[in-house]
Design an enzyme around this catalytic site. Structure first.
Site, short mmCIF file in Angstrom:
data_model
loop_
_atom_site.label_atom_id
_atom_site.label_comp_id
_atom_site.label_asym_id
_atom_site.label_seq_id
_atom_site.Cartn_x
_atom_site.Cartn_y
_atom_site.Cartn_z
CE LYS A 1 -3.87 -2.14 0.78
NZ LYS A 1 -3.63 -3.55 0.69
C1 LIG Z 1 -4.38 -4.80 0.52
C2 LIG Z 1 -3.47 -5.96 0.36
C3 LIG Z 1 -3.68 -7.12 -0.56
C4 LIG Z 1 -4.69 -6.85 -1.60
O1 LIG Z 1 -4.62 -5.73 -2.52
P1 LIG Z 1 -5.95 -5.50 -3.17
O2 LIG Z 1 -5.55 -4.15 -4.28
O3 LIG Z 1 -6.87 -4.97 -2.10
O4 LIG Z 1 -6.47 -6.56 -3.95
C5 LIG Z 1 -2.80 -8.02 -0.54
N1 LIG Z 1 -1.62 -8.24 0.24
C6 LIG Z 1 -1.35 -7.12 1.08
C7 LIG Z 1 -0.30 -7.75 2.12
C8 LIG Z 1 -2.46 -6.24 1.10
O5 LIG Z 1 -1.91 -5.09 2.00
#
Ligand SMILES: *Cc1c(COP(=O)(O)O)cnc(C)c1O
Length: 495
Positions: free
Chosen positions: A112
């Site tokens: 993120k």
């Molecule tokens: C948010 C997240 C995901 C999923 O990603 P999306 O864009 O919501 O599909 C997968 N792995 C981790 C560690 C995340 O923080």
């Protein structure tokens, strides 16, 4: 013509990128989508000579067309700096026959950060460009990682406030500690009694609440979203898929134009959608493999064409993927409906009323580049164990879901194209599960001691992000019911 933004739910006039970033969500509840997916203006070969920041500019300028060169470069410089612990920002690591694109080298050791380190700058730049005087209130629902990454991105950014809601019993101990210790005069963190979908639904309701918007405006506030539905988060995520391809090219692991596959551990569908955009811009990607955990709504959707959220919600060891309503899927649905907002809106209405919808055969055909797969809890832990055993490389639980799905896909199809797996979190974010998988006999009195033990075993240093919260005081302890989110927000803003 340069890119403008439209809602996925009603035909209307296009708006500029900066306005779409500011609004987050369209007034009709739809998501903003670009009028078309732009093609690259440089060759892959040329892009392989660019740094991450240069490449970020080369791609984002095509989408954020009302930003000046200075404005956008300034945002990029502020985002991708020494907050990241590696010059390359997103290193590509080879292990066990695949390439892991490590997206966890930012402030909160999860992917993120790739978008949330730039969003606050895109947002405050957008506010300036549009003469906004209101303070911008970021409202975020998190399944764990978004929350901390958003808090870290927005903390003490002038002209902004941020309120984060998380499921009180649905995030890891380290994730919770990361959030409740967040410093900054403009931040609030609230636990809710409910799951991530409850938190997300509550936030969406507030965004659609016209009366609340009026009240806020009177007091000099307006909402915006840092959730993955904001186009200002989606676009920065396209960059690393291009970067992965041109890095393979530069290192002569592939030939120019050679097709690769991409595997993405998926929850809200933002990350994999960015890969889909990258493909449509011109990255030679064949399959986009969507990996789910036991909450396998998306796997079923790709198999049957029916999206059905009416099922038991499971808490797994990959909590950031414990999601039954993948918000960003709406952008794909709109795309495969031939950019038809009416069509999309009726499907989304069914989803909201009945919790399910089906797409027709023609739409399904347009999904041919997607493959769905899922991994059970047992398979996920086994994947961490096996890869560690054979290579010494340690995966986090989310990446392990993708890695396992890849292995199953390869076995079933014999498709042996070069494959990039999005590695979305550092193993230190989910130390408990990771240690259970690789060294079940080693324990620790808490996650921090366990982290020290993981460090000893794996020879991967404990990241700064973990060290920093080890002894940090808890600054946020509000808990509210899932039906009290609006009242909580009003109280926190003093209205
Ligand atoms: C948010 C997240 C995901 C999923 O990603 P999306 O864009 O919501 O599909 C997968 N792995 C981790 C560690 C995340 O923080």
């Amino acid at each position: 013509m340069s890119v403008e933004y439209f809602s996925t739910r009603t035909k209307g006039d296009g708006i500029t990128a900066s306005k779409a970033i500011l609004k987050g969500l369209s007034d009709d509840g739809g998501l903003f989508v670009p009028s078309y997916i732009p093609k690259f203006e440089s060759t892959l070969e040329d892009m392989s000579k660019m740094s991450y920041r240069e490449l970020a500019y080369e791609i984002m300028r095509l989408y954020f067309s009302d930003f000046t060169e200075d404005e956008l470069k300034n945002c990029i410089e502020k985002a991708y700096d020494d907050k990241f612990d590696t010059e390359s920002i997103a290193p590509l690591v080879s292990a066990g026959g695949a390439y892991y694109l490590e997206l966890f080298h930012g402030a909160t050791i999860a992917f993120k950060d790739m978008a949330l380190s730039i969003l606050p700058h895109l947002l405050t730049t957008s506010a300036k460009k549009n003469d906004i005087k209101n303070e911008i209130v970021i409202l975020t629902a998190t399944s764990g990682d978004t929350g901390k990454a958003a808090l870290a991105g927005f903390a003490d950014v002038p002209g902004t406030r941020i309120i984060v809601f998380y499921p009180k019993n649905g995030v890891s101990a380290i994730q919770e500690k990361q959030m409740v210790t967040q410093k900054g005069s403009n931040v609030n963190v609230v636990g809710i009694t409910g799951n991530f979908d409850d938190a997300q639904t509550g936030v969406k309701k507030m965004f659609n609440d016209k009366e609340l918007a009026g009240l806020l405006n009177e007091k000099g506030f307006q909402f915006s979203s840092a959730n993955s539905i904001n186009i200002g988060r989606l676009v920065p995520q396209i960059v690393y898929y291009v970067y992965a391809y041109v890095t393979l090219l530069k290192e002569e692991k592939i030939k120019d134009g050679e097709l690769i596959n991409v595997v993405v551990p998926t929850g809200n569908f933002g990350n994999i959608l960015a890969a889909f955009y990258a493909k449509n811009m011109g990255v030679p990607i064949d399959k986009l493999i969507c990996a789910s955990n036991e909450n396998k709504v998306l796997f079923d959707f790709f198999k049957t064409g029916e999206y059905d959220r009416n099922r038991e919600f499971k808490l797994t060891s990959s909590p950031s993927m414990d999601i039954l309503i993948s918000s960003n899927l709406e952008r794909l649905i709109y795309f495969i409906a031939g950019n038809d907002p009416v069509r999309n809106a009726s499907l989304m209405e069914m989803l909201s009323k009945e919790g399910r919808y089906s797409i027709d055969d023609e739409m399904k055909k347009r999904l041919s580049s997607f493959e769905g797969g899922y991994a059970t809890e047992e398979e996920t832990l086994k994947e961490i164990h096996d890869l560690y055993d054979s290579t010494g490389y340690v995966l986090d639980t989310h990446t392990a879901v993708a890695s396992c799905v890849y292995r199953k896909y390869k076995k079933d199809t014999a498709d042996d194209k070069t494959t990039v797996i999005a590695s979305t979190a550092s193993p230190y974010k989910f130390t408990n599960s990771v240690m259970k998988a690789i060294a079940p006999d080693v324990t620790g009195k808490d996650d921090f001691e366990l982290a020290d033990n993981l460090c000893r075993i794996s020879n991967v240093p404990v990241p700064k992000a973990v060290e920093e919260i080890r002894n940090a005081p808890v600054l946020h302890d509000i808990v509210c019911d899932k039906d009290e989110m609006k009242e909580t927000v009003m109280k926190l803003l003093g209205i």
